[in-house]
Scaffold this active site. Sequence first.
Site, PDB file in Angstrom:
ATOM      1  N   LYS A 175      54.319  54.627  55.958  1.00 31.48           N
ATOM      2  CA  LYS A 175      53.055  54.056  55.468  1.00 31.48           C
ATOM      3  C   LYS A 175      52.296  55.121  54.686  1.00 31.48           C
ATOM      4  O   LYS A 175      51.800  56.094  55.237  1.00 31.48           O
ATOM      5  CB  LYS A 175      52.171  53.603  56.636  1.00 31.48           C
ATOM      6  N   GLU A 250      49.304  66.779  62.324  1.00 31.81           N
ATOM      7  CA  GLU A 250      48.656  67.816  61.514  1.00 31.81           C
ATOM      8  C   GLU A 250      47.273  67.279  61.175  1.00 31.81           C
ATOM      9  O   GLU A 250      47.158  66.295  60.445  1.00 31.81           O
ATOM     10  CB  GLU A 250      49.502  68.096  60.275  1.00 31.81           C
ATOM     11  N   CYS A 284      43.754  70.202  53.701  1.00 31.65           N
ATOM     12  CA  CYS A 284      43.633  70.654  55.098  1.00 31.65           C
ATOM     13  C   CYS A 284      43.461  72.163  55.120  1.00 31.65           C
ATOM     14  O   CYS A 284      42.879  72.717  56.038  1.00 31.65           O
ATOM     15  CB  CYS A 284      44.888  70.315  55.884  1.00 31.65           C
ATOM     16  N   GLU A 385      35.092  70.282  59.964  1.00 31.47           N
ATOM     17  CA  GLU A 385      35.831  70.104  58.720  1.00 31.47           C
ATOM     18  C   GLU A 385      35.005  69.219  57.782  1.00 31.47           C
ATOM     19  O   GLU A 385      34.492  68.181  58.182  1.00 31.47           O
ATOM     20  CB  GLU A 385      37.188  69.444  58.990  1.00 31.47           C
TER      21      GLU A 385
HETATM   22  C1  UN1 Z   1      47.295  69.786  53.118  1.00 30.43           C
HETATM   23  O1  UN1 Z   1      46.199  70.090  52.668  1.00 30.43           O
HETATM   24  O2  UN1 Z   1      47.394  68.929  54.011  1.00 30.43           O
HETATM   25  O3  UN1 Z   1      49.140  74.978  51.313  1.00 30.43           O
HETATM   26  C2  UN1 Z   1      48.565  70.340  52.620  1.00 30.43           C
HETATM   27  C3  UN1 Z   1      48.676  74.111  50.581  1.00 30.43           C
HETATM   28  C4  UN1 Z   1      49.555  72.996  50.095  1.00 30.43           C
HETATM   29  C5  UN1 Z   1      49.705  71.953  51.135  1.00 30.43           C
HETATM   30  C6  UN1 Z   1      48.389  71.483  51.685  1.00 30.43           C
HETATM   31  N1  UN1 Z   1      50.837  73.503  49.713  1.00 30.43           N
HETATM   32  O4  UN1 Z   1      47.507  74.137  50.254  1.00 30.43           O
END
Ligand code: UN1
Length: 497
Positions: A175, A250, A284, A385
């Site tokens: 999804k 994650e 993230c 966050e």
């Molecule tokens: C994410 O933000 O979930 O290291 C992944 C990084 C990218 C991946 C981010 N290659 O910022």
Amino acid sequence: MSTSYQNFIDGKWVDALGGETFENRNPADWEEVVGVFPKSMKEDVDRAVKAATEAQKDWKKVPVPVRGAILTKAADLLVERKEEYSRDMTREMGKVLTETRGDVQEAIDTGYYAGSEGRRFFGRTVPSELPNKAAFTTHLPLGVVGLIAPWNFPMAIPSWKSFPALLAGNGVVFKPASDVPLSGTHFIRTLIDAGVPPKLLNLVHGTGGSVGGPIIEHEGLQGISFTGSTAVGKLITRVSADTLKRVSLELGGKNAQIVWEDADLDLALEGVLWGAFGTTGQRCTATSRLIIHEAVHDMFLDMLIEAIGKLTLGNGLEEGVDIGPLVNEEQLKMMVDYTQIGLEGGAELRVGGEVASDGALDKGFFFKPTVFSGVTPEMRIATEEIFGPILSVLKVSDWDEAVAVHNNTDYGLSSSLYTKNLNLSFHAVDDLVAGITYINAPTIGAECHLPFGGCKGTGNGHREGGWGPYEFFSETKTVYFDYSGALQRAQIDTEEV
Ligand code: UN1
């Protein structure tokens, strides 16, 4: 007329059984409809799980190097289609074209890594404590897995999940986030074109509630890999207890770049601009906190504010644009809210803090890059966050304080230290509670062949990227092979020394 897209279930492109749809719009220009997608429900998920379960019985017998060769072919096709897919990705979620090209490239790299893993996928050979007895480990697939991906890396993150899951012999129900269904569609089409058995790989569009819920509750799935919010991660953990599914989570970060008194400040400046405002702060791994040594605090802050003034907001398809829009109105509103939270908490707003709506920006969800200084560790903007272009600056006077401030959050994904001091760099590796530490590089920019994930509230200990997910998507089988022709009792008939 906008283009209509479909689910891919049981080897066919099909509408949702209920016939409902949703629109996918361009966040840089909300009037542009990128496509219309099926809004699926539990019945669609059921069909997908059934098809994948059937097809997986054959796929698990396909030699792993052959599976790898198909995935290599998928990476080849992504290379051919990279420009088209990157442009579509910018249209549906806003990040600038150089970055969406990077996103597709990350999927390509992950595909080639998976292809080569097909000729490794090592087990271990281990000596037995008994004579004439061999012992080794090998992998069995988990079965059929549910993959739920976010909108900020619309092809890279689905690739982190799908390639290892398929290589390890599993069926897949995928999804994509409802903000990026077109990239999800492109990705699945490419895998099918490359030769992944159609019924094995199922694409089900919809919202978290309409499709994500039925996936996580499904008794026919043996694993879930999820990237997204902490609240949903906790929900998946709770729901999965009933079916004892394996879960990889994650869930984000509150990443900090630390700038030490001896740092190369020009380099540190480039790092924080990229880390905090690349992808409009919607990673993230985004730099959400800047922890500066008091000796260079004022100077570095001035440099930062001046540099932010030169950043250009706009449609990510246009030349010279540095920062695209937020992905949707809700995220934009979140930035307005967090600006208020920062002000109410007593932080000093140095730049930005408002919606950008001059000229063409009026049609999209643009927010000015924002910096708060005078942030103290207990403020909400120092610990929560934000997932957008808002940076909180904290001042520290020694390393112990920097570590305490750095670690004062429920997350622990990425971290960064700018210094020329070698010894301090290694203290950072030991002291910063985070899954990733960069020295003299920003908090973003993980490479696909290294473990990606974090400590504390960032997840549940699993890593994506590198070799970890191949284990996650497998059962380890231990094999004892006794060729002595006699009963040999472990621990009992073992020779004493
Ligand atoms: C994410 O933000 O979930 O290291 C992944 C990084 C990218 C991946 C981010 N290659 O910022």
